[in-house]
Scaffold this motif. Sequence first.
Motif, PDB file in Angstrom:
ATOM      1  N   ILE A   4      56.940  40.968  27.514  1.00  0.00           N
ATOM      2  CA  ILE A   4      56.998  40.681  28.950  1.00  0.00           C
ATOM      3  C   ILE A   4      56.743  41.953  29.741  1.00  0.00           C
ATOM      4  CG2 ILE A   4      58.552  38.710  28.692  1.00  0.00           C
ATOM      5  CD1 ILE A   4      60.820  40.516  29.757  1.00  0.00           C
ATOM      6  N   ARG A   5      56.243  41.765  30.940  1.00  0.00           N
ATOM      7  CA  ARG A   5      56.028  42.858  31.889  1.00  0.00           C
ATOM      8  C   ARG A   5      56.313  42.355  33.292  1.00  0.00           C
ATOM      9  NH1 ARG A   5      50.254  45.581  30.295  1.00  0.00           N
ATOM     10  NH2 ARG A   5      50.872  46.454  28.282  1.00  0.00           N
ATOM     11  N   CYS A  48      48.537  39.006  44.163  1.00  0.00           N
ATOM     12  CA  CYS A  48      47.456  39.444  43.263  1.00  0.00           C
ATOM     13  C   CYS A  48      47.735  40.835  42.711  1.00  0.00           C
ATOM     14  CB  CYS A  48      46.112  39.435  43.990  1.00  0.00           C
ATOM     15  SG  CYS A  48      45.430  37.799  44.323  1.00  0.00           S
ATOM     16  N   ASP A  49      48.177  41.746  43.568  1.00  0.00           N
ATOM     17  CA  ASP A  49      48.484  43.098  43.098  1.00  0.00           C
ATOM     18  C   ASP A  49      49.631  43.098  42.092  1.00  0.00           C
ATOM     19  OD1 ASP A  49      46.539  44.751  44.114  1.00  0.00           O
ATOM     20  OD2 ASP A  49      47.657  45.280  45.915  1.00  0.00           O
ATOM     21  N   ALA A  50      50.638  42.258  42.303  1.00  0.00           N
ATOM     22  CA  ALA A  50      51.740  42.169  41.350  1.00  0.00           C
ATOM     23  C   ALA A  50      51.243  41.658  40.000  1.00  0.00           C
ATOM     24  CB  ALA A  50      52.844  41.259  41.900  1.00  0.00           C
ATOM     25  N   ILE A  51      50.420  40.639  40.019  1.00  0.00           N
ATOM     26  CA  ILE A  51      49.880  40.052  38.787  1.00  0.00           C
ATOM     27  C   ILE A  51      49.004  41.055  38.047  1.00  0.00           C
ATOM     28  CG2 ILE A  51      48.273  38.302  37.917  1.00  0.00           C
ATOM     29  CD1 ILE A  51      49.338  36.496  40.260  1.00  0.00           C
ATOM     30  N   LEU A  52      48.058  41.650  38.763  1.00  0.00           N
ATOM     31  CA  LEU A  52      47.142  42.612  38.141  1.00  0.00           C
ATOM     32  C   LEU A  52      47.890  43.842  37.635  1.00  0.00           C
ATOM     33  CD1 LEU A  52      44.246  42.310  40.730  1.00  0.00           C
ATOM     34  CD2 LEU A  52      44.181  41.515  38.347  1.00  0.00           C
ATOM     35  N   ALA A  55      49.771  43.452  34.312  1.00  0.00           N
ATOM     36  CA  ALA A  55      48.885  43.471  33.142  1.00  0.00           C
ATOM     37  C   ALA A  55      48.131  44.793  32.994  1.00  0.00           C
ATOM     38  CB  ALA A  55      47.899  42.315  33.214  1.00  0.00           C
ATOM     39  N   ASN A  56      48.455  45.769  33.862  1.00  0.00           N
ATOM     40  CA  ASN A  56      47.799  47.077  33.842  1.00  0.00           C
ATOM     41  C   ASN A  56      46.285  46.943  34.051  1.00  0.00           C
ATOM     42  OD1 ASN A  56      47.656  49.844  33.756  1.00  0.00           O
ATOM     43  ND2 ASN A  56      47.662  49.965  31.517  1.00  0.00           N
ATOM     44  N   LYS A  82      41.058  34.234  40.452  1.00  0.00           N
ATOM     45  CA  LYS A  82      40.349  35.233  39.649  1.00  0.00           C
ATOM     46  C   LYS A  82      41.317  36.244  39.025  1.00  0.00           C
ATOM     47  CE  LYS A  82      35.838  34.806  41.858  1.00  0.00           C
ATOM     48  NZ  LYS A  82      35.165  34.312  40.670  1.00  0.00           N
ATOM     49  N   SER A  83      42.382  36.591  39.744  1.00  0.00           N
ATOM     50  CA  SER A  83      43.389  37.514  39.197  1.00  0.00           C
ATOM     51  C   SER A  83      44.100  36.881  38.007  1.00  0.00           C
ATOM     52  CB  SER A  83      44.404  37.898  40.282  1.00  0.00           C
ATOM     53  OG  SER A  83      43.777  38.609  41.324  1.00  0.00           O
ATOM     54  N   VAL A  84      44.439  35.614  38.124  1.00  0.00           N
ATOM     55  CA  VAL A  84      45.090  34.896  37.016  1.00  0.00           C
ATOM     56  C   VAL A  84      44.144  34.830  35.819  1.00  0.00           C
ATOM     57  CG1 VAL A  84      46.017  32.654  36.287  1.00  0.00           C
ATOM     58  CG2 VAL A  84      46.656  33.613  38.514  1.00  0.00           C
ATOM     59  N   ALA A  85      42.855  34.574  36.074  1.00  0.00           N
ATOM     60  CA  ALA A  85      41.873  34.526  34.980  1.00  0.00           C
ATOM     61  C   ALA A  85      41.742  35.889  34.297  1.00  0.00           C
ATOM     62  CB  ALA A  85      40.521  34.056  35.512  1.00  0.00           C
ATOM     63  N   LEU A  86      41.790  36.961  35.070  1.00  0.00           N
ATOM     64  CA  LEU A  86      41.683  38.304  34.490  1.00  0.00           C
ATOM     65  C   LEU A  86      42.837  38.606  33.537  1.00  0.00           C
ATOM     66  CD1 LEU A  86      40.487  40.312  37.618  1.00  0.00           C
ATOM     67  CD2 LEU A  86      39.233  40.071  35.457  1.00  0.00           C
ATOM     68  N   ILE A  87      44.053  38.230  33.907  1.00  0.00           N
ATOM     69  CA  ILE A  87      45.173  38.508  32.998  1.00  0.00           C
ATOM     70  C   ILE A  87      45.148  37.566  31.801  1.00  0.00           C
ATOM     71  CG2 ILE A  87      46.570  39.496  34.860  1.00  0.00           C
ATOM     72  CD1 ILE A  87      48.483  37.007  34.415  1.00  0.00           C
ATOM     73  N   ALA A  88      44.661  36.341  32.012  1.00  0.00           N
ATOM     74  CA  ALA A  88      44.562  35.378  30.906  1.00  0.00           C
ATOM     75  C   ALA A  88      43.590  35.881  29.837  1.00  0.00           C
ATOM     76  CB  ALA A  88      44.136  34.007  31.427  1.00  0.00           C
ATOM     77  N   GLU A  89      42.522  36.568  30.274  1.00  0.00           N
ATOM     78  CA  GLU A  89      41.568  37.148  29.317  1.00  0.00           C
ATOM     79  C   GLU A  89      42.244  38.144  28.384  1.00  0.00           C
ATOM     80  OE1 GLU A  89      38.323  38.916  31.473  1.00  0.00           O
ATOM     81  OE2 GLU A  89      37.752  36.983  32.364  1.00  0.00           O
ATOM     82  N   LYS A  90      43.330  38.746  28.835  1.00  0.00           N
ATOM     83  CA  LYS A  90      44.088  39.719  28.037  1.00  0.00           C
ATOM     84  C   LYS A  90      45.272  39.062  27.319  1.00  0.00           C
ATOM     85  CE  LYS A  90      41.677  43.272  29.414  1.00  0.00           C
ATOM     86  NZ  LYS A  90      40.839  44.047  28.519  1.00  0.00           N
ATOM     87  N   GLY A  91      45.379  37.720  27.430  1.00  0.00           N
ATOM     88  CA  GLY A  91      46.432  36.995  26.731  1.00  0.00           C
ATOM     89  C   GLY A  91      47.738  36.841  27.487  1.00  0.00           C
ATOM     90  N   TRP A  92      47.755  37.192  28.778  1.00  0.00           N
ATOM     91  CA  TRP A  92      48.980  37.106  29.582  1.00  0.00           C
ATOM     92  C   TRP A  92      49.034  35.806  30.361  1.00  0.00           C
ATOM     93  CZ3 TRP A  92      52.640  40.626  28.785  1.00  0.00           C
ATOM     94  CH2 TRP A  92      52.267  41.890  28.298  1.00  0.00           C
TER      95      TRP A  92
END
Length: 160
Positions: A4-5, A48-52, A55-56, A82-92
């Motif tokens: 978790i993060r 969006c900033d919190a989500i991104l 996930a670093n 798009k922010s949610v999709a970006l973190i999903a690409e990293k498995g989050w």
Amino acid sequence: MAKIRVGFGFDVHQMKDQHPFWVGGVQLEHHAGAFGHSDADVLLHAICDAILGAANLEDIGYHFPNTDDQWKGISSLVLLEKSVALIAEKGWRIENIDAMLCLEAPKIKPYIPQMKEAISKASGLPVDDISIKATTNEKLGFIGREEGVVAYAVCLIQKD
């Protein structure tokens, strides 16, 4: 073992008379609105900033710069998707969002259910996992003079 993060987001926008006021994906009835390159939705930008950040993955300005015309006037709900999709690409995946608006007017409470629905739809997160609160700045500073609006957000993300 699950990982978790926690991420933190902040945003501020100038208010301008006779400008649309988008907050949480909902247009508010008010004499002034937040001004910016996109729709200037301060709440969604902080989320969006919190989500991104959790996930670093840099910040909203890195992924959707205000120097790029493709983001001019865009709905911040698209930036959230798009922010949610970006973190999903990293498995989050997002577990919850807690957000706070700071503005003198208008009163936010009547709009919160609509905001939560819009954020839920754009993020895939259940409404019950989204918290939105608001406070005034007690008439102090640029917020108190209604020259600007501020939002803060935190989120928890998880990876299995």
